[in-house]
Design a protein around this motif. Structure first.
Motif, PDB file in Angstrom:
ATOM      1  N   ASP A 252      32.682  36.083  28.042  1.00 26.29           N
ATOM      2  CA  ASP A 252      32.535  34.842  28.805  1.00 26.29           C
ATOM      3  C   ASP A 252      33.769  34.552  29.661  1.00 26.29           C
ATOM      4  OD1 ASP A 252      30.089  34.551  27.623  1.00 26.29           O
ATOM      5  OD2 ASP A 252      30.680  32.962  26.235  1.00 26.29           O
ATOM      6  N   ALA A 253      34.949  34.855  29.132  1.00 23.42           N
ATOM      7  CA  ALA A 253      36.180  34.639  29.904  1.00 23.42           C
ATOM      8  C   ALA A 253      36.210  35.544  31.132  1.00 23.42           C
ATOM      9  CB  ALA A 253      37.399  34.893  29.019  1.00 23.42           C
ATOM     10  N   ILE A 254      35.739  36.757  30.993  1.00 21.87           N
ATOM     11  CA  ILE A 254      35.662  37.676  32.134  1.00 21.87           C
ATOM     12  C   ILE A 254      34.686  37.129  33.175  1.00 21.87           C
ATOM     13  CG2 ILE A 254      34.832  39.965  32.825  1.00 21.87           C
ATOM     14  CD1 ILE A 254      36.004  41.000  30.153  1.00 21.87           C
ATOM     15  N   LEU A 255      33.548  36.594  32.709  1.00 20.44           N
ATOM     16  CA  LEU A 255      32.562  36.027  33.625  1.00 20.44           C
ATOM     17  C   LEU A 255      33.164  34.875  34.430  1.00 20.44           C
ATOM     18  CD1 LEU A 255      29.627  35.661  34.659  1.00 20.44           C
ATOM     19  CD2 LEU A 255      29.237  34.171  32.681  1.00 20.44           C
ATOM     20  N   ILE A 256      33.849  33.959  33.763  1.00 20.62           N
ATOM     21  CA  ILE A 256      34.437  32.806  34.456  1.00 20.62           C
ATOM     22  C   ILE A 256      35.518  33.256  35.425  1.00 20.62           C
ATOM     23  CG2 ILE A 256      35.932  30.796  34.102  1.00 20.62           C
ATOM     24  CD1 ILE A 256      33.012  30.232  33.614  1.00 20.62           C
ATOM     25  N   THR A 257      36.354  34.185  35.005  1.00 17.10           N
ATOM     26  CA  THR A 257      37.428  34.680  35.879  1.00 17.10           C
ATOM     27  C   THR A 257      36.847  35.278  37.150  1.00 17.10           C
ATOM     28  OG1 THR A 257      38.762  35.144  33.908  1.00 17.10           O
ATOM     29  CG2 THR A 257      39.479  36.149  35.959  1.00 17.10           C
ATOM     30  N   ARG A 258      35.804  36.066  37.002  1.00 19.64           N
ATOM     31  CA  ARG A 258      35.159  36.665  38.172  1.00 19.64           C
ATOM     32  C   ARG A 258      34.510  35.600  39.055  1.00 19.64           C
ATOM     33  NH1 ARG A 258      32.157  41.725  35.059  1.00 19.64           N
ATOM     34  NH2 ARG A 258      33.888  43.230  35.169  1.00 19.64           N
ATOM     35  N   LYS A 259      33.841  34.622  38.448  1.00 16.97           N
ATOM     36  CA  LYS A 259      33.164  33.581  39.219  1.00 16.97           C
ATOM     37  C   LYS A 259      34.162  32.772  40.042  1.00 16.97           C
ATOM     38  CE  LYS A 259      28.725  33.253  37.359  1.00 16.97           C
ATOM     39  NZ  LYS A 259      27.547  33.132  38.234  1.00 16.97           N
ATOM     40  N   LEU A 260      35.406  32.688  39.563  1.00 16.67           N
ATOM     41  CA  LEU A 260      36.448  31.968  40.302  1.00 16.67           C
ATOM     42  C   LEU A 260      37.285  32.929  41.153  1.00 16.67           C
ATOM     43  CD1 LEU A 260      37.489  29.347  37.603  1.00 16.67           C
ATOM     44  CD2 LEU A 260      35.933  29.075  39.519  1.00 16.67           C
ATOM     45  N   LEU A 261      36.734  34.130  41.384  1.00 21.90           N
ATOM     46  CA  LEU A 261      37.252  35.116  42.341  1.00 21.90           C
ATOM     47  C   LEU A 261      38.652  35.617  41.996  1.00 21.90           C
ATOM     48  CD1 LEU A 261      35.985  33.487  45.678  1.00 21.90           C
ATOM     49  CD2 LEU A 261      34.831  35.135  44.176  1.00 21.90           C
ATOM     50  N   VAL A 262      38.917  35.785  40.714  1.00 19.16           N
ATOM     51  CA  VAL A 262      40.165  36.379  40.247  1.00 19.16           C
ATOM     52  C   VAL A 262      39.810  37.655  39.491  1.00 19.16           C
ATOM     53  CG1 VAL A 262      42.175  36.060  38.731  1.00 19.16           C
ATOM     54  CG2 VAL A 262      41.358  34.171  40.150  1.00 19.16           C
ATOM     55  N   HIS A 263      40.632  38.695  39.629  1.00 14.52           N
ATOM     56  CA  HIS A 263      40.279  40.011  39.101  1.00 14.52           C
ATOM     57  C   HIS A 263      41.198  40.490  37.982  1.00 14.52           C
ATOM     58  CE1 HIS A 263      37.464  40.150  42.356  1.00 14.52           C
ATOM     59  NE2 HIS A 263      38.418  40.120  43.279  1.00 14.52           N
ATOM     60  N   TRP A 264      42.079  39.612  37.503  1.00 10.52           N
ATOM     61  CA  TRP A 264      43.020  40.012  36.455  1.00 10.52           C
ATOM     62  C   TRP A 264      43.035  38.958  35.353  1.00 10.52           C
ATOM     63  CZ3 TRP A 264      45.195  44.788  36.938  1.00 10.52           C
ATOM     64  CH2 TRP A 264      45.126  45.380  38.196  1.00 10.52           C
ATOM     65  N   LEU A 265      43.082  39.429  34.117  1.00 11.30           N
ATOM     66  CA  LEU A 265      42.997  38.532  32.963  1.00 11.30           C
ATOM     67  C   LEU A 265      43.983  39.002  31.899  1.00 11.30           C
ATOM     68  CD1 LEU A 265      41.478  36.213  31.457  1.00 11.30           C
ATOM     69  CD2 LEU A 265      39.815  37.948  30.704  1.00 11.30           C
ATOM     70  N   TRP A 266      44.647  38.041  31.248  1.00  9.06           N
ATOM     71  CA  TRP A 266      45.577  38.346  30.146  1.00  9.06           C
ATOM     72  C   TRP A 266      45.013  37.779  28.854  1.00  9.06           C
ATOM     73  CZ3 TRP A 266      48.458  36.055  26.319  1.00  9.06           C
ATOM     74  CH2 TRP A 266      49.525  36.796  25.780  1.00  9.06           C
ATOM     75  N   ILE A 267      44.799  38.647  27.863  1.00 11.67           N
ATOM     76  CA  ILE A 267      44.336  38.253  26.536  1.00 11.67           C
ATOM     77  C   ILE A 267      45.337  38.797  25.526  1.00 11.67           C
ATOM     78  CG2 ILE A 267      42.484  38.407  24.824  1.00 11.67           C
ATOM     79  CD1 ILE A 267      40.515  38.844  27.096  1.00 11.67           C
TER      80      ILE A 267
END
Length: 692
Positions: A252-267
């Protein structure tokens, strides 16, 4: 938002059932409870039409689900209703003469669901919430949604976040300034998630990512072990892992990040080696920068572990505003006199406790690490069980309150422990009084932090190290075991508060670390909730006297904030006492006998605010007749005389070392002049002792 609506005109009256119509008709006393037997509709499978019953139905459903997770049952026995003045109105009324003109614009309708007869004060046996009642002419200035989409995964919910992010980046100066500080900085590792067309994520080194915005994720690990970066899994994560193989919260976090047009995530679990202590310590030191320089932090606020995810189904109208006609209602004060002028008319009603109960008291924000992550983040997207909330340095809002959280719906200061500190540090002008305001808001933060849980007990000071670094760098002050050096005497006077109110009485022993992590004079040595103590009410008095001198501090810590050792040498007058305790500590039947020489005082636990004897730990065992030493810390001879002392037990006579076991606060009361009792029995000369 296409499927949600709001209005400034009272067009949506009711509908209300016969029981709930009765609530708003006839003579009603403020602060007087009305009891009704629970309607069968409350526990039905289908949501009721009545708007009040619908809200109760939704809260009951949540209470049942929570009880089932804990292996318990929750069945409503009766419902109590009570009209109160709102907090805002109460503040306006304070000090007003009855003859002053005043219009009753705001009320609260408090509703309590009791599980069974006679269980009113048993934690977990009731569900309590409040509805604001705003008079129609006042409500015209308030934008409240009257309908929401049935899921927080809807495009409307995501559009709400998209709109808030765009507005913040374009218009919020404080948020932009904080974000600009991190331009060009990247974490050691990031997850490349790509766009919606990508089904794989990759672990990348941060030095290969040039000035790209990234999101962070705050989540509860819970009992479900998330996928982790280890020496064994590193290769597979770098070559790519399918999104479908990740826990639901990560997906779900990946989905939200993509929907807000960002391509990098830190977990955290996927970007820090979990089997390499050296890497973990190095990344723990950098944690402050990781969250500070992220574009947004995604908070899985309503999820107790990674299997739950970010999104929740909901009853679309149970969270929203509706209107009632109280023209057949006359409100009276508690003493039976009519409240003038009569406030009957059209009122707008809506739940006001969602920020407090779903966000502040949600599963995520009961975790110590998350308090730091939230404080350091410029923008936080909170996914709660009821709605989506937005929080940045300049604005707090939600799907129900998209313009701003109104005062009536804001949480009590002691519940939202990080807001005041964050606002004072990032959002206020730094005048001559700034550092004192910052310290007072720190006390609120530390109080809230002390009640939070940790997976690893040793992380107590590590989990706030990013905040320590930031505050120390700006103020030049030094945090020693969770206590600020510039206010050390005041800081040492913290008081332990039982966790009994949280329903933790059966698990208190699990709240104490088996291994040393802080000296006994620090609240970080225990997980029982800390309170700053009443010294803060006297420290500005002209008659305030500091009774103790700090001779030396011997402390050292790792870069992560974890203490290596710490001790404190203080000089002051001592009082030697023998204490006998009868009954379990923190139980209302617990009494103590306090003897100095030939004088003795027997008090019930918290039976007198003028003789407050409090142990730091509910599981502390005192011997049948324990010899303790009291070290007076401060005294104030203002009209409310007060003296505060630490309760100490001898630890090592050869080294003159003591450990703290509690606090004693004395004053003047109906039971005697305890202030004079104390000063008459303390030593004439000062002594130097070491507390470890």
């Amino acid at each position: 938002m296409a499927n949600s609506s709001s209005t400034n005109t009272p067009h949506n009256l009711g509908p209300l059932c016969e029981n709930c119509l009765h609530i708003f008709k006839g003579h009603k006393r403020l602060y007087r409870e009305m009891m009704l037997t629970a309607s069968p509709a409350i526990s039905s499978l289908e949501p009721p039409r009545c708007r009040v019953c619908l809200i109760i139905w939704a809260r009951h459903k949540r209470a049942v689900e929570k009880a089932e997770r804990l292996g318990k049952r929750f069945e409503v026995f009766e419902i109590l209703y009570r009209f109160d003045l709102s907090n805002a109105v109460g503040r306006k009324l304070f000090g007003l003469d009855r003859g002053d003109p005043f219009k009753l614009e705001e009320l609260n309708l408090n509703i309590t669901l009791y599980e069974a007869d006679g269980s009113y004060e048993v934690p977990g046996s009731y569900e309590r919430f409040s509805l604001a009642m705003i008079r129609a002419d006042v409500a015209q200035d308030l934008y409240v949604a009257e309908r929401l989409p049935p899921s927080t995964e809807s495009e409307d919910s995501i559009d709400f976040l998209r709109s808030q992010l765009r507005t913040c980046r374009e218009n919020h100066q404080a948020c932009r300034q904080k974000s600009d500080l991190g331009k060009g900085w990247q974490p050691s590792r990031l997850l490349e998630i790509g766009g919606a067309e990508h089904d794989t994520v990759y672990l990348r080194n941060g030095d290969r990512v040039t000035s790209q915005p990234y999101f962070t994720l705050s989540h509860c690990w819970g009992n479900m072990k998330p996928i982790q970066l280890t020496r064994e899994t590193e290769v597979s994560l770098r070559t790519g892992i399918l999104v479908e193989n990740l826990p639901k919260t990560f997906r779900d976090a990946i989905l939200i990040t993509r929907k807000l047009l960002v391509h990098w995530l830190w977990i955290d679990s996927m970007c820090i080696f979990q089997d390499d202590l050296q890497d973990w310590n190095r990344e723990a030191v950098a944690m402050g920068d990781v969250y500070s320089y992220a574009l947004c932090n995604i908070a899985a606020t309503g999820a107790f572990d990674g299997s739950v995810g970010l999104f929740f189904e909901r009853e679309p109208t149970a969270e929203c505003a509706f209107w009632v006609d109280t023209s057949g209602c006359i409100f009276y004060e508690e003493d039976g006199t009519e409240f003038l002028p009569n406030p009957a008319g059209i009122y707008q009603l809506f739940p006001i406790d969602r920020w407090e109960f779903d966000l502040e008291l949600g599963p995520l924000n009961r975790r110590a690490w998350v308090m730091q992550e939230r404080f350091l983040s410029t923008r936080v997207l909170h996914f709660s069980a009821s709605q989506v909330f937005w929080e940045c340095l300049e604005k707090s809002c939600s799907e129900v309150f998209p313009d701003d959280i109104p005062e009536v719906a804001q949480p009590f200061w002691s519940v939202d422990g990080q807001r005041a500190l964050k606002q004072n540090f990032f959002g206020t002008q730094r005048d001559d009084e700034w550092q004192e305001r910052l310290y007072r808001s720190w006390q609120v933060f530390a109080r809230a932090y002390s009640r939070c849980g940790l997976t690893k007990a040793s992380d107590k000071l590590i989990a706030m190290n990013g905040i320590r670094q930031l505050l120390s760098r700006v103020t030049g002050d030094r945090l020693i075991g969770g206590l600020w050096n510039s206010h050390l005497v005041e800081e040492l006077c913290w008081i332990a508060r039982s966790t009994r109110g949280d329903g933790d009485a059966q698990t208190l022993e699990a709240f104490y670390p088996q291994e040393w992590r802080a000296p006994t004079w620090s609240w970080a040595s225990t997980n029982v909730r800390m309170h700053p103590g009443s010294i803060r009410h006297h420290i500005s008095c002209p008659t305030f006297q500091q009774k103790v001198t700090i001779e030396s501090i011997n402390a050292d810590a790792f870069d992560s904030g974890e203490l290596k050792h710490a001790s404190l040498r203080l000089r002051g007058k001592l009082l030697y006492a023998t204490v006998v305790i009868r009954g379990p500590p923190f139980d209302l039947s617990y009494t103590h006998e306090f003897t100095c020489g030939n004088s003795s005082i027997t008090r019930t636990y918290h039976g007198s605010p003028s003789f407050d004897f409090t142990l730091d730990s509910p599981v502390t065992q005192l011997h049948s007749r324990e010899a303790l030493v009291c070290l007076g810390m401060y005294a104030c001879t203002c009209p409310n005389r007060e003296l505060g002392a630490l309760l100490l037990r001898l630890h090592d006579a050869g080294k003159n070392q003591y450990v703290r076991v509690g606090t004693l606060t004395v004053g003047d009361g109906l039971g005697g002049d305890y202030y004079d009792f104390y000063t008459a029995n303390e030593t004439d000369i000062e002594h130097s002792i070491v507390i470890v």
